[in-house]
Design a protein around this motif. Structure first.
Motif, PDB file in Angstrom:
ATOM      1  N   LEU A 280       1.121  -1.559  -0.252  1.00  0.00           N
ATOM      2  CA  LEU A 280       0.069  -0.130   0.059  1.00  0.00           C
ATOM      3  C   LEU A 280       1.038   1.084   0.402  1.00  0.00           C
ATOM      4  CD1 LEU A 280      -2.883  -0.878   2.764  1.00  0.00           C
ATOM      5  CD2 LEU A 280      -2.794  -1.183  -0.037  1.00  0.00           C
ATOM      6  N   TYR A 281       0.345   1.980  -1.184  1.00  0.00           N
ATOM      7  CA  TYR A 281       1.804   3.052  -0.558  1.00  0.00           C
ATOM      8  C   TYR A 281       1.060   4.760  -1.026  1.00  0.00           C
ATOM      9  CZ  TYR A 281       5.424   6.091  -3.120  1.00  0.00           C
ATOM     10  OH  TYR A 281       6.711   7.181  -3.441  1.00  0.00           O
ATOM     11  N   GLY A 282       0.603   4.255  -0.014  1.00  0.00           N
ATOM     12  CA  GLY A 282      -0.441   6.341   0.088  1.00  0.00           C
ATOM     13  C   GLY A 282       0.350   8.050  -0.030  1.00  0.00           C
ATOM     14  N   GLY A 283      -0.813   9.053   0.040  1.00  0.00           N
ATOM     15  CA  GLY A 283      -0.824   9.765  -0.622  1.00  0.00           C
ATOM     16  C   GLY A 283      -1.777  10.427  -0.675  1.00  0.00           C
ATOM     17  N   THR A 284      -1.244  11.544  -1.437  1.00  0.00           N
ATOM     18  CA  THR A 284      -1.972  13.111  -1.686  1.00  0.00           C
ATOM     19  C   THR A 284      -1.708  12.772  -3.289  1.00  0.00           C
ATOM     20  OG1 THR A 284      -1.714  14.415  -0.497  1.00  0.00           O
ATOM     21  CG2 THR A 284      -2.928  14.858  -1.851  1.00  0.00           C
TER      22      THR A 284
ATOM     23  N   VAL B 237       1.283  -3.557  -5.660  1.00  0.00           N
ATOM     24  CA  VAL B 237       1.465  -2.451  -4.801  1.00  0.00           C
ATOM     25  C   VAL B 237       0.236  -1.866  -5.671  1.00  0.00           C
ATOM     26  CG1 VAL B 237       2.947   0.222  -5.015  1.00  0.00           C
ATOM     27  CG2 VAL B 237       4.075  -2.320  -5.020  1.00  0.00           C
ATOM     28  N   MET B 238      -0.394  -1.619  -4.141  1.00  0.00           N
ATOM     29  CA  MET B 238      -1.704  -0.735  -4.843  1.00  0.00           C
ATOM     30  C   MET B 238      -1.201   0.848  -4.431  1.00  0.00           C
ATOM     31  SD  MET B 238      -3.744  -2.881  -5.328  1.00  0.00           S
ATOM     32  CE  MET B 238      -5.683  -2.752  -5.289  1.00  0.00           C
TER      33      MET B 238
ATOM     34  N   TYR C 105      -0.974  -6.981   4.772  1.00  0.00           N
ATOM     35  CA  TYR C 105      -0.433  -5.636   3.759  1.00  0.00           C
ATOM     36  C   TYR C 105       0.982  -4.654   4.468  1.00  0.00           C
ATOM     37  CZ  TYR C 105      -4.844  -4.973   1.849  1.00  0.00           C
ATOM     38  OH  TYR C 105      -6.131  -5.446   1.323  1.00  0.00           O
ATOM     39  N   TYR C 106       1.894  -4.835   3.487  1.00  0.00           N
ATOM     40  CA  TYR C 106       3.047  -3.303   3.550  1.00  0.00           C
ATOM     41  C   TYR C 106       3.124  -2.535   3.086  1.00  0.00           C
ATOM     42  CZ  TYR C 106       4.605  -8.793   3.566  1.00  0.00           C
ATOM     43  OH  TYR C 106       5.253 -10.022   4.062  1.00  0.00           O
ATOM     44  N   PHE C 107       3.209  -1.639   4.256  1.00  0.00           N
ATOM     45  CA  PHE C 107       2.953   0.539   3.998  1.00  0.00           C
ATOM     46  C   PHE C 107       4.015   0.657   4.019  1.00  0.00           C
ATOM     47  CE2 PHE C 107       1.165   3.949   4.509  1.00  0.00           C
ATOM     48  CZ  PHE C 107      -0.067   3.952   4.375  1.00  0.00           C
ATOM     49  N   ILE C 108       4.295   0.896   2.425  1.00  0.00           N
ATOM     50  CA  ILE C 108       5.573   2.043   2.482  1.00  0.00           C
ATOM     51  C   ILE C 108       4.998   2.996   2.552  1.00  0.00           C
ATOM     52  CG2 ILE C 108       6.852   2.636  -0.087  1.00  0.00           C
ATOM     53  CD1 ILE C 108       5.101   0.210  -1.323  1.00  0.00           C
ATOM     54  N   ILE C 109       6.053   3.749   3.276  1.00  0.00           N
ATOM     55  CA  ILE C 109       6.506   5.353   3.558  1.00  0.00           C
ATOM     56  C   ILE C 109       7.709   5.801   3.462  1.00  0.00           C
ATOM     57  CG2 ILE C 109       4.606   4.943   5.531  1.00  0.00           C
ATOM     58  CD1 ILE C 109       6.245   4.852   7.363  1.00  0.00           C
TER      59      ILE C 109
ATOM     60  N   VAL D  25       0.572  -4.205   9.811  1.00  0.00           N
ATOM     61  CA  VAL D  25       0.784  -4.228   8.294  1.00  0.00           C
ATOM     62  C   VAL D  25       1.840  -4.426   8.894  1.00  0.00           C
ATOM     63  CG1 VAL D  25      -0.704  -2.485   7.577  1.00  0.00           C
ATOM     64  CG2 VAL D  25       1.268  -1.208   9.036  1.00  0.00           C
ATOM     65  N   THR D  26       3.606  -4.446   7.341  1.00  0.00           N
ATOM     66  CA  THR D  26       4.733  -4.586   7.833  1.00  0.00           C
ATOM     67  C   THR D  26       4.555  -3.151   7.277  1.00  0.00           C
ATOM     68  OG1 THR D  26       4.851  -6.553   7.975  1.00  0.00           O
ATOM     69  CG2 THR D  26       6.693  -5.419   6.527  1.00  0.00           C
ATOM     70  N   PHE D  27       5.725  -2.486   8.275  1.00  0.00           N
ATOM     71  CA  PHE D  27       6.006  -0.784   7.169  1.00  0.00           C
ATOM     72  C   PHE D  27       7.083  -0.878   6.866  1.00  0.00           C
ATOM     73  CE2 PHE D  27       3.557   0.726  10.829  1.00  0.00           C
ATOM     74  CZ  PHE D  27       2.504   2.041  10.417  1.00  0.00           C
ATOM     75  N   VAL D  28       7.131  -0.381   5.520  1.00  0.00           N
ATOM     76  CA  VAL D  28       8.369  -0.410   4.614  1.00  0.00           C
ATOM     77  C   VAL D  28       8.867   0.908   3.940  1.00  0.00           C
ATOM     78  CG1 VAL D  28       9.467  -0.987   2.507  1.00  0.00           C
ATOM     79  CG2 VAL D  28       7.163  -2.649   3.748  1.00  0.00           C
ATOM     80  N   GLY D  29       9.965   0.456   4.673  1.00  0.00           N
ATOM     81  CA  GLY D  29      10.793   2.420   4.624  1.00  0.00           C
ATOM     82  C   GLY D  29      11.911   2.431   3.181  1.00  0.00           C
ATOM     83  N   VAL D  30      11.889   3.548   2.855  1.00  0.00           N
ATOM     84  CA  VAL D  30      12.723   3.798   1.756  1.00  0.00           C
ATOM     85  C   VAL D  30      13.105   5.145   2.314  1.00  0.00           C
ATOM     86  CG1 VAL D  30      12.342   5.040  -0.138  1.00  0.00           C
ATOM     87  CG2 VAL D  30      10.113   3.420  -0.370  1.00  0.00           C
ATOM     88  N   GLN D  31      14.624   5.197   1.946  1.00  0.00           N
ATOM     89  CA  GLN D  31      15.405   5.771   2.862  1.00  0.00           C
ATOM     90  C   GLN D  31      15.477   7.380   1.744  1.00  0.00           C
ATOM     91  OE1 GLN D  31      19.229   4.696   4.025  1.00  0.00           O
ATOM     92  NE2 GLN D  31      18.904   2.074   3.647  1.00  0.00           N
ATOM     93  N   ARG D  32      15.510   8.430   3.069  1.00  0.00           N
ATOM     94  CA  ARG D  32      15.866   9.313   1.927  1.00  0.00           C
ATOM     95  C   ARG D  32      16.457  10.531   2.420  1.00  0.00           C
ATOM     96  NH1 ARG D  32       9.597  13.007   1.729  1.00  0.00           N
ATOM     97  NH2 ARG D  32      11.728  14.203   0.331  1.00  0.00           N
TER      98      ARG D  32
END
Length: 211
Positions: free
Chosen positions: A28-32, A56-57, A123-127, A148-155
């Protein structure tokens, strides 16, 4: 320093999973997504392939529950831009749960509803890395972290340490933001390659972000 729960997954690593009688794995890739851009697509594709996800939703919100409220155009216009942007990637799809529910979009409420509707899905929640540091302020985060399993993308500039379990995926950093894109459009600058051509055409056709 990382917690014991942190895991780093290289983007080129494809997790081999026995596909016989197993649960579905959905990102799950949430956002505006105001608007969706190339960086969103790269993150979704890299995470989906690195973790061997079935889909990937993209999960557009209506009213983001942020302190600094964002200006967002009509949800249906944002949804249509997402559809145009993801149409050539079979890994991608769109989840309209928050659009259909309306109001402020709390991730906890969305995940509870989705798990009730799809009990056979993990569910894997992408942030982004910036949101990982903000997790402690999320609505009902202690309960959500068990769903959920949180999936972090490095910034760049953000630490990967978290009190909550996070799977980290190393994705190439492309510094593109929706805010910058909107400003460039307003100033008459080119946004080619920032967003897919189909989305650019849609923005021009509907005269979005020009004022």
């Amino acid at each position: 320093m990382k917690t014991q729960a942190d895991t780093i997954v290289e983007p080129q690593t494809v997790v081999q999973v026995d596909r016989k009688d197993r649960r579905k794995r959905i990102g799950l890739y949430g956002g505006t997504f105001n608007p969706i851009h190339t960086s969103h697509l790269i993150v979704g594709d890299q995470v989906g392939n690195a973790l061997g996800l079935d889909k990937v939703m993209f999960l557009p919100d209506v009213v983001p529950p942020h302190v600094d409220t964002k200006y967002a155009i009509d949800p249906q216009l944002r949804v249509e831009m997402i559809r145009l942007a993801i149409q050539d990637n079979p890994l991608f799809d769109i989840e309209l749960a928050e659009i259909e529910r309306g109001g402020v979009s709390y991730t906890y409420d969305t995940v509870v509803a989705l798990k009730k509707k799809h009990p056979d899905v993990d569910y894997y929640f992408i942030i982004g890395g910036d949101m990982v540091q903000y997790l402690s302020k999320w609505h009902r985060i202690d309960e959500l972290s068990k769903l959920v399993t949180f999936v972090g993308v490095q910034r760049r500039g953000f630490e990967t340490e978290s009190k909550y379990p996070v799977v980290w995926v190393d994705v190439p950093m492309i510094d593109i933001s929706s805010t910058d894109i909107r400003q460039r459009i307003k100033e008459g600058q080119s946004v080619r390659y920032f967003v897919p051509d189909s989305v650019i055409h849609f923005i021009k056709e509907h005269h979005l972000y020009f004022e």
